[in-house]
Motif scaffolding. Structure first.
Motif, PDB file in Angstrom:
ATOM      1  N   LEU B  82       0.831  -0.761   0.554  1.00 13.16           N
ATOM      2  CA  LEU B  82      -0.225  -0.431  -0.157  1.00 13.16           C
ATOM      3  C   LEU B  82       1.076   1.632   0.420  1.00 13.16           C
ATOM      4  CD1 LEU B  82      -2.701   0.749   0.215  1.00 13.16           C
ATOM      5  CD2 LEU B  82      -2.281   0.520   2.833  1.00 13.16           C
ATOM      6  N   ARG B  83       0.794   2.226  -0.812  1.00 15.34           N
ATOM      7  CA  ARG B  83       1.594   3.355  -0.887  1.00 15.34           C
ATOM      8  C   ARG B  83       0.971   4.785   0.111  1.00 15.34           C
ATOM      9  NH1 ARG B  83       2.465   5.305  -6.851  1.00 15.34           N
ATOM     10  NH2 ARG B  83       2.905   7.018  -6.155  1.00 15.34           N
ATOM     11  N   ARG B  84       0.788   3.814   1.166  1.00 20.59           N
ATOM     12  CA  ARG B  84       0.184   4.837   2.577  1.00 20.59           C
ATOM     13  C   ARG B  84       0.722   6.450   2.426  1.00 20.59           C
ATOM     14  NH1 ARG B  84      -2.877   4.850   7.393  1.00 20.59           N
ATOM     15  NH2 ARG B  84      -3.685   2.623   7.295  1.00 20.59           N
ATOM     16  N   GLN B  85       2.070   6.097   3.015  1.00 24.35           N
ATOM     17  CA  GLN B  85       2.331   7.065   2.969  1.00 24.35           C
ATOM     18  C   GLN B  85       2.652   8.104   1.997  1.00 24.35           C
ATOM     19  OE1 GLN B  85       5.037   7.693   5.841  1.00 24.35           O
ATOM     20  NE2 GLN B  85       3.870   9.771   5.381  1.00 24.35           N
ATOM     21  N   ASP B  86       2.507   7.792   0.424  1.00 19.43           N
ATOM     22  CA  ASP B  86       2.229   8.615  -0.152  1.00 19.43           C
ATOM     23  C   ASP B  86       0.717   9.356  -0.053  1.00 19.43           C
ATOM     24  OD1 ASP B  86       4.093   7.102  -2.789  1.00 19.43           O
ATOM     25  OD2 ASP B  86       4.784   8.694  -1.532  1.00 19.43           O
ATOM     26  N   LEU B  87      -0.364   8.641   0.267  1.00 17.18           N
ATOM     27  CA  LEU B  87      -1.725   9.344   0.398  1.00 17.18           C
ATOM     28  C   LEU B  87      -2.410  10.137   1.445  1.00 17.18           C
ATOM     29  CD1 LEU B  87      -3.424   5.576  -0.850  1.00 17.18           C
ATOM     30  CD2 LEU B  87      -3.421   7.341  -2.196  1.00 17.18           C
ATOM     31  N   ASP B  88      -1.359   9.271   2.579  1.00 15.19           N
ATOM     32  CA  ASP B  88      -1.386  10.151   3.984  1.00 15.19           C
ATOM     33  C   ASP B  88      -0.300  11.535   4.174  1.00 15.19           C
ATOM     34  OD1 ASP B  88      -1.029   7.617   6.294  1.00 15.19           O
ATOM     35  OD2 ASP B  88      -2.446   7.717   5.142  1.00 15.19           O
ATOM     36  N   ASP B  89       0.267  11.802   3.105  1.00 11.25           N
ATOM     37  CA  ASP B  89       0.915  12.481   2.459  1.00 11.25           C
ATOM     38  C   ASP B  89      -0.108  13.686   1.500  1.00 11.25           C
ATOM     39  OD1 ASP B  89       4.480  11.376   1.798  1.00 11.25           O
ATOM     40  OD2 ASP B  89       2.985  11.954   4.025  1.00 11.25           O
ATOM     41  N   ARG B  90      -0.570  13.751   0.568  1.00 11.65           N
ATOM     42  CA  ARG B  90      -1.645  13.686  -0.412  1.00 11.65           C
ATOM     43  C   ARG B  90      -3.099  14.091   0.503  1.00 11.65           C
ATOM     44  NH1 ARG B  90      -0.962  14.268  -5.536  1.00 11.65           N
ATOM     45  NH2 ARG B  90      -2.899  15.624  -5.526  1.00 11.65           N
TER      46      ARG B  90
END
Lengths: 109, 109
Positions: B82-90
């Protein structure tokens, strides 16, 4: 004829996400998030680019059937409003995160 | 052949919502939200009801193209995460609200 609105307890997350996973419906939802009731014609006029009436009718239905909006007949038009309380009750934080994300995306372009 | 993953700044909210607005893809995302990398075959085996390989391939692509998952070749399989960090950043709070909503819906059934 306006179809049925799902009772709050029958709202399904995937349907809400699919409804909002469309640029036109997301724009409509951002307008309705201002609060209150909006004639559907007035909402349509605020969309860029302009959308045909038949396409808008489709989008109202998707948003209504998924439990995102109320659509109430009022004379020859319908009054639209966001089911914010119902969505906040079912999915705390979801609507705010989506609206915030939409604002962030808009400010990046 | 694995397609390109969108750079974080090119992730679009409507695409993320449309990707997650599907029961199978939402289930996949809940599994990947456990963290780490998961072979695609192992993820597929955890889905109820079972999904055909071709259908799964479609779902990996939708999740990858929308920026929700990484899909990395590893021998004859792919590793998904999961691209969790990227999604949480955006979109701060979005993934947590969606995962929480999915758990709530599951506990209602």
């Amino acid at each position: 004829m306006i179809g049925q609105h799902p009772p709050t307890e029958q709202i399904v997350l995937e349907n809400v996400l699919a409804a909002l996973g469309n640029p036109i419906r997301l724009a409509i939802t951002r307008i309705l998030a201002e609060g209150g009731e909006h004639p559907c014609g007035a909402v349509g006029l605020r969309l860029e680019p302009p959308i045909s009436k038949s396409t808008l009718t489709h989008h109202w239905r998707v948003l209504r059937d998924s439990g995102v909006i109320w659509q109430q007949p009022a004379g020859r038009e319908n009054l639209l409003s966001l089911r914010r309380q119902d969505l906040d009750d079912r999915y705390p934080g979801l609507l705010d995160a989506i609206l915030g994300g939409a604002r962030a995306d808009t400010s990046r372009t």
